[in-house]
Scaffold this motif. Structure first.
Motif, PDB file in Angstrom:
ATOM      1  N   ASN A  12       0.888  -1.149   0.000  1.00  0.00           N
ATOM      2  CA  ASN A  12       0.000   0.000   0.000  1.00  0.00           C
ATOM      3  C   ASN A  12       0.931   1.204   0.000  1.00  0.00           C
ATOM      4  N   PHE A  15       4.183   0.670   1.930  1.00  0.00           N
ATOM      5  CA  PHE A  15       3.963  -0.233   3.074  1.00  0.00           C
ATOM      6  C   PHE A  15       3.767  -1.670   2.579  1.00  0.00           C
ATOM      7  N   SER A  34      -2.981   0.162  15.562  1.00  0.00           N
ATOM      8  CA  SER A  34      -3.118   1.152  14.508  1.00  0.00           C
ATOM      9  C   SER A  34      -1.908   1.112  13.568  1.00  0.00           C
ATOM     10  N   GLY A  35      -2.166   1.082  12.268  1.00  0.00           N
ATOM     11  CA  GLY A  35      -1.080   1.063  11.288  1.00  0.00           C
ATOM     12  C   GLY A  35      -0.545  -0.332  11.003  1.00  0.00           C
ATOM     13  N   ALA A  36      -1.169  -1.371  11.566  1.00  0.00           N
ATOM     14  CA  ALA A  36      -0.685  -2.751  11.372  1.00  0.00           C
ATOM     15  C   ALA A  36      -0.953  -3.257   9.957  1.00  0.00           C
ATOM     16  N   GLY A  37      -1.919  -2.635   9.276  1.00  0.00           N
ATOM     17  CA  GLY A  37      -2.200  -3.043   7.900  1.00  0.00           C
ATOM     18  C   GLY A  37      -3.566  -3.701   7.722  1.00  0.00           C
ATOM     19  N   LYS A  38      -4.460  -3.498   8.691  1.00  0.00           N
ATOM     20  CA  LYS A  38      -5.765  -4.166   8.632  1.00  0.00           C
ATOM     21  C   LYS A  38      -6.583  -3.664   7.435  1.00  0.00           C
ATOM     22  N   THR A  39      -6.663  -2.335   7.307  1.00  0.00           N
ATOM     23  CA  THR A  39      -7.464  -1.782   6.215  1.00  0.00           C
ATOM     24  C   THR A  39      -6.839  -2.128   4.866  1.00  0.00           C
ATOM     25  N   THR A  40      -5.506  -2.131   4.819  1.00  0.00           N
ATOM     26  CA  THR A  40      -4.813  -2.504   3.579  1.00  0.00           C
ATOM     27  C   THR A  40      -5.237  -3.906   3.136  1.00  0.00           C
TER      28      THR A  40
HETATM   29  N1  LIG Z   1      -2.606   5.214   0.283  1.00  0.00           N
HETATM   30  C1  LIG Z   1      -1.519   4.941   1.025  1.00  0.00           C
HETATM   31  N2  LIG Z   1      -0.275   5.195   0.536  1.00  0.00           N
HETATM   32  C2  LIG Z   1       0.822   4.917   1.256  1.00  0.00           C
HETATM   33  N3  LIG Z   1       0.802   4.359   2.476  1.00  0.00           N
HETATM   34  C3  LIG Z   1      -0.401   4.097   3.018  1.00  0.00           C
HETATM   35  C4  LIG Z   1      -1.621   4.364   2.332  1.00  0.00           C
HETATM   36  N4  LIG Z   1      -2.654   3.989   3.130  1.00  0.00           N
HETATM   37  C5  LIG Z   1      -2.105   3.517   4.261  1.00  0.00           C
HETATM   38  N5  LIG Z   1      -0.761   3.561   4.200  1.00  0.00           N
HETATM   39  C6  LIG Z   1       0.184   3.108   5.234  1.00  0.00           C
HETATM   40  O1  LIG Z   1       0.055   1.708   5.341  1.00  0.00           O
HETATM   41  C7  LIG Z   1       0.185   1.318   6.727  1.00  0.00           C
HETATM   42  C8  LIG Z   1      -1.005   0.460   7.136  1.00  0.00           C
HETATM   43  O2  LIG Z   1      -2.188   1.240   7.116  1.00  0.00           O
HETATM   44  P1  LIG Z   1      -3.620   0.612   7.370  1.00  0.00           P
HETATM   45  O3  LIG Z   1      -4.627   1.701   7.141  1.00  0.00           O
HETATM   46  O4  LIG Z   1      -3.759  -0.624   6.577  1.00  0.00           O
HETATM   47  O5  LIG Z   1      -3.514   0.240   8.917  1.00  0.00           O
HETATM   48  P2  LIG Z   1      -4.666  -0.194   9.949  1.00  0.00           P
HETATM   49  O6  LIG Z   1      -4.155  -1.389  10.657  1.00  0.00           O
HETATM   50  O7  LIG Z   1      -5.962  -0.326   9.224  1.00  0.00           O
HETATM   51  O8  LIG Z   1      -4.681   1.053  10.928  1.00  0.00           O
HETATM   52  P3  LIG Z   1      -5.910   1.750  11.762  1.00  0.00           P
HETATM   53  O9  LIG Z   1      -6.296   0.790  12.859  1.00  0.00           O
HETATM   54  O10 LIG Z   1      -5.250   2.988  12.303  1.00  0.00           O
HETATM   55  O11 LIG Z   1      -7.006   2.026  10.772  1.00  0.00           O
HETATM   56  C9  LIG Z   1       0.361   2.597   7.520  1.00  0.00           C
HETATM   57  O12 LIG Z   1       1.731   2.763   7.785  1.00  0.00           O
HETATM   58  C10 LIG Z   1      -0.147   3.672   6.589  1.00  0.00           C
HETATM   59  O13 LIG Z   1       0.517   4.879   6.838  1.00  0.00           O
END
Ligand SMILES: Nc1ncnc2c1ncn2[C@@H]1O[C@H](COP(=O)(O)OP(=O)(O)OP(=O)(O)O)[C@@H](O)[C@H]1O
Length: 363
Positions: A12, A15, A34-40
């Motif tokens: 992502n 990342f 937070s930031g672990a990559g769940k949404t990715t």
């Molecule tokens: N469009 C993007 N371009 C570059 N890096 C990104 C993008 N979206 C997210 N990231 C990075 O990817 C990493 C994972 O983000 P992600 O949103 O998947 O985490 P998460 O586990 O869902 O976090 P949260 O619980 O805060 O929503 C983070 O370091 C974030 O900064």
């Protein structure tokens, strides 16, 4: 076969993500800070982000297969997505929001299959009967989320993705909506991927647990096995034990549960004999005695073996205990460990206060 298979690498932005896990029916919790990559990872499953390699499938329904050149666009994936905020159509009533989803699902081809959930079933399951004529602005946050879940279900999904659906709600509203999610899990048969960073929600809802850290799936499997591995910032996540209610004393509201042959009691309402419950026992709620204590107000005394003692920095030590084939933990002061001369291999008694367990009803 309706299980989910995810085996992928990708990015992502800069990342990197590596994920390998499988999940059967029920709720698969995707847990990470937070930031672990769940949404990715959710984006890769739903098709808005393309992995670099690997395969994603729901049973025979292949969503992505790099080698075979398959990449289904999001609208062909039959995935119902519920976001943190409900994202309902503001100008439409609740009923229209729901029927629109049904119509959109049919357009995508769901109508060729037999609808497994009728409009009325979903309305009843999610308790939406009295909300149908209202506009989303006249609903509470929890009600909006229930409508969003109903909308996702009516599109006849092969998989539901719930992205922290309770995160915008306060504690009271969360407690209100959790039973609906339990019913969803137990009654619809639609596999659910549930993203959360709330340990309580995972303990209550998950069948399978996938732990994400720094973009990598570090553990996955049945929730009872993986739950103790959650990094709970120094305070252990505890263990999940399952058992059947063998007795309920209505006058004291005390339920007795058979946990692998030991009677365990907890205060509870609305419990019935024969029900299966899942209990979460936290490390800090367990204390240790060398001999079986008597005359104590603590009701639950489990015979356990100490399998390991790990000193933490500072005043505490973490004990790993084995109880009837299951692992438990206890967190004691190092002074107590020294005073009782506790060592790995010792048979001792673990005491758990009856009121200190969280429980969830299982199907
Ligand atoms: N469009 C993007 N371009 C570059 N890096 C990104 C993008 N979206 C997210 N990231 C990075 O990817 C990493 C994972 O983000 P992600 O949103 O998947 O985490 P998460 O586990 O869902 O976090 P949260 O619980 O805060 O929503 C983070 O370091 C974030 O900064």
């Amino acid at each position: 076969m309706t299980g989910l298979v995810v085996s992928l690498t990708g990015f992502n932005g800069a990342f990197p993500v590596t994920a390998n896990f499988t999940a059967d029916q029920g709720v698969t919790a995707l847990f990470g800070h937070s930031g672990a990559g769940k949404t990715t990872l959710l984006k890769m499953i739903s098709g808005t982000l393309r992995p670099a390699s690997g395969r994603i499938a729901i049973g025979d329904h292949v969503l992505f297969d790099k080698e075979k050149g398959i990449f289904l666009p999001p609208e062909k994936r039959r995935i119902g997505y519920v976001f943190q905020d409900a994202r309902l159509f503001p100008n439409m009533s609740v009923a229209r929001n729901l029927t629109y989803a049904q119509w959109a699902g049919k357009r995508r081809g769901a109508g060729k299959r037999r609808a497994s959930h009728s409009f009325d079933d979903i309305v009843q399951l999610l308790g939406l009967e009295n909300l149908l004529t209202r506009k989303p602005t006249h609903l509470s946050g929890g009600e909006r989320q229930r409508v969003a879940i109903g909308r996702a279900l009516l599109s006849e999904p092969a998989l539901l993705l719930l992205d922290e659906p309770l995160s915008s709600l306060d504690r009271m509203r969360r407690q209100e909506i959790l039973p609906y999610l339990e019913m969803l899990r137990d009654e619809t048969g639609v596999p659910i991927v549930y993203v959360s960073h709330e340990i309580d929600e995972v303990a209550r809802l998950a069948d399978t647990l996938v732990l994400l850290s720094g973009g990598i799936v570090v553990a996955s499997g049945p929730v009872a096995e993986v739950f103790p591995l959650i990094d709970n910032q120094g305070d252990g996540s505890g263990v999940l034990l399952e058992g059947e209610v063998t007795d309920y004393d209505a006058s004291y509201q005390i339920a007795t549960i058979d946990l692998n042959g030991t009677a365990f009691q907890l205060t509870d309402q609305g419990v019935e004999k024969g029900m299966r419950l899942r209990l979460r026992i936290r490390e800090r709620d367990v204390s240790i005695a060398r001999n079986k204590p008597e005359g104590l107000s603590i009701r639950n005394i489990l015979p356990v073996k100490i399998t390991a003692i790990n000193d933490e920095s500072g005043s505490f030590a973490r004990l790993t205990l084995s109880y009837a084939g299951q692992q438990m933990g206890a967190r004691l002061t190092r002074k107590s460990v020294a005073d009782l001369s506790l060592q790995a291999g010792d048979d001792v008694y673990a005491m758990v206060k009856a009121v200190s367990v969280d429980r969830t009803a299982l199907r």
